[in-house]
Design a protein around this motif. Structure first.
Motif, PDB file in Angstrom:
ATOM      1  N   GLY A   1     -15.644 -47.322 105.923  1.00 25.33           N
ATOM      2  CA  GLY A   1     -14.895 -48.521 105.557  1.00 25.33           C
ATOM      3  C   GLY A   1     -14.625 -49.506 106.663  1.00 25.33           C
ATOM      4  O   GLY A   1     -14.126 -50.593 106.407  1.00 25.33           O
ATOM      5  N   ASP A   2     -14.971 -49.171 107.901  1.00 24.02           N
ATOM      6  CA  ASP A   2     -14.752 -50.138 108.982  1.00 24.02           C
ATOM      7  C   ASP A   2     -16.083 -50.372 109.704  1.00 24.02           C
ATOM      8  O   ASP A   2     -17.119 -49.856 109.293  1.00 24.02           O
ATOM      9  CB  ASP A   2     -13.660 -49.638 109.940  1.00 24.02           C
TER      10      ASP A   2
ATOM     11  N   ASP B   1     -21.303 -54.030 116.070  1.00 25.51           N
ATOM     12  CA  ASP B   1     -20.284 -53.207 115.392  1.00 25.51           C
ATOM     13  C   ASP B   1     -19.323 -52.573 116.397  1.00 25.51           C
ATOM     14  O   ASP B   1     -18.131 -52.440 116.128  1.00 25.51           O
ATOM     15  CB  ASP B   1     -20.945 -52.129 114.527  1.00 25.51           C
TER      16      ASP B   1
END
Ligand code: ADP
Ligand code: MG
Length: 337
Positions: free
Chosen positions: A24-25, A70
């Protein structure tokens, strides 16, 4: 059919073990005690994420850049990466150029290649990089920390990569007179994105939430708002764009800047009383940071123009590999099969 994010939620999202941040991140955080290991993985598929005839040196750069991005979005420092290669043929010249682009960026970030896997593919080339970084768990820039009243910021300029992609795809309706000149001005953003690792590090303890813009500003900011349980007001005309994007008619400018993927800039939030420190952090990182809106209580992203009027005809939400409604998603390369 369910969209990409609904598919992930339905089939692969489970409660992470205690002490870990899971699905989710931008990165998972393993055993976030004092210093957490940040992990992220990205696939690049020929015909989907890159053109078969792309400069392999650029592809080497970009395949690592999207992973470093990321880490940047979590405020993590690169540690090392592993590389998975599925190749239709053993082309020495191509691999040499690919490795050249890959290692130039890896060396610039002190991020060594420490393993991987290589196999023949009956389809096109597929590249997979898994990257590891480190970040003090308490300083990690998660998507869930935005609070009402926070400023919304974006690094660099948006829209160039999307405009270049549309020109490379030969979209006839793109309203530019000299397509070759505009492509020359914008192509670098698409093929050689600069991951904002230094900015992510400088924002530790300063930004309340962050994400890297891979799927389009509106969609990626939407992930921050959903994770934080907030809404926002965003001023479309404050979103920084290059001269090439600024020269487009207004609806196109917004389509590229607000909806365009592959930007790999950071979108982040920070308390309003931290403006000077954010500006200082961006200056230290050598990148522009621009304030484009504010987080608000309640749900919903309200996009307004410079006069405060709601912006009509916003671009579709952004990039989704499995869009749940009909119609092309922005940023898709044509299928090769
Ligand atoms: P990003 O754009 O930052 O790379 P994505 O939008 O691809 O992130 O994915 C959203 C979240 O879902 C991330 O936390 C990612 O790790 C997770 N995710 C995506 N696909 C899978 C999968 N097949 N299994 C488990 N988690 C996944
Ligand atoms: Mg990301």
């Amino acid at each position: 059919m369910a969209g990409e994010f609904e598919l992930i939620r339905r089939h692969f999202t489970r409660t992470a073990p205690a002490g870990m941040l899971g699905v989710g991140d931008d990165c998972a955080l393993l055993a976030p005690s004092a210093e957490a290991t940040a992990v992220s993985t990205d696939l690049l598929v020929e015909g989907r994420h890159f053109f078969p005839d792309v400069d392999p040196r650029a592809l080497g750069h970009k395949s690592l850049a999207v992973n470093l991005s990321d880490l940047a979005a979590m405020g993590a420092k690169p540690t090392a990466f592993v590389l998975g290669l599925a190749l239709p043929r053993a082309d020495d010249a191509w691999l040499s150029a690919y490795a050249g682009g890959l290692f130039a960026l890896a060396d610039a970030h002190g991020c060594p290649l420490v393993g991987g896997d290589t196999t023949r593919s009956d389809a096109g080339t597929t590249l997979s990089i898994t990257i590891f970084g480190s970040v003090p768990a308490r300083a990690a820039l998660r998507r869930s920390g935005a609070r009402p009243g926070d400023d919304i910021w974006v690094s660099g300029m948006l829209g160039d990569a999307d405009l270049a992609l549309r020109l490379l795809l030969g979209e006839p309706e793109v309203p530019v007179a000299d397509r070759a000149a505009v492509l020359a001005a914008t192509r670098r953003a698409l093929e050689w994105p600069e991951p904002r690792v230094a900015l992510g590090l400088a924002l530790r303890g300063l930004a309340s939430a962050a994400i890297d813009i891979s799927d389009g500003l509106l969609q990626d900011l939407g992930h921050i708002l959903a994770a934080s349980g907030c809404g926002a007001r965003l001023c479309a005309d404050d979103v920084p764009v290059s001269p090439a994007v600024a020269a487009l008619p207004v609806p196109w400018r917004r389509r590229c800047a607000l909806g365009g993927g592959d930007a790999y800039e950071l979108c982040f939030t920070a308390p309003a009383d931290a403006r000077a420190r954010v500006a200082d952090a961006a200056a230290r990182a050598g990148v522009a940071a621009t304030r484009i809106g504010a987080v608000q209580a309640g749900a919903g992203l309200r996009v307004v123009d410079a006069g405060g009027n709601p912006v009509p005809d916003l671009p579709r939400a952004g990039f989704d590999h499995f869009p749940s409604t009909a119609g092309p998603a922005a940023g898709l390369l044509p299928e090769t099969t």
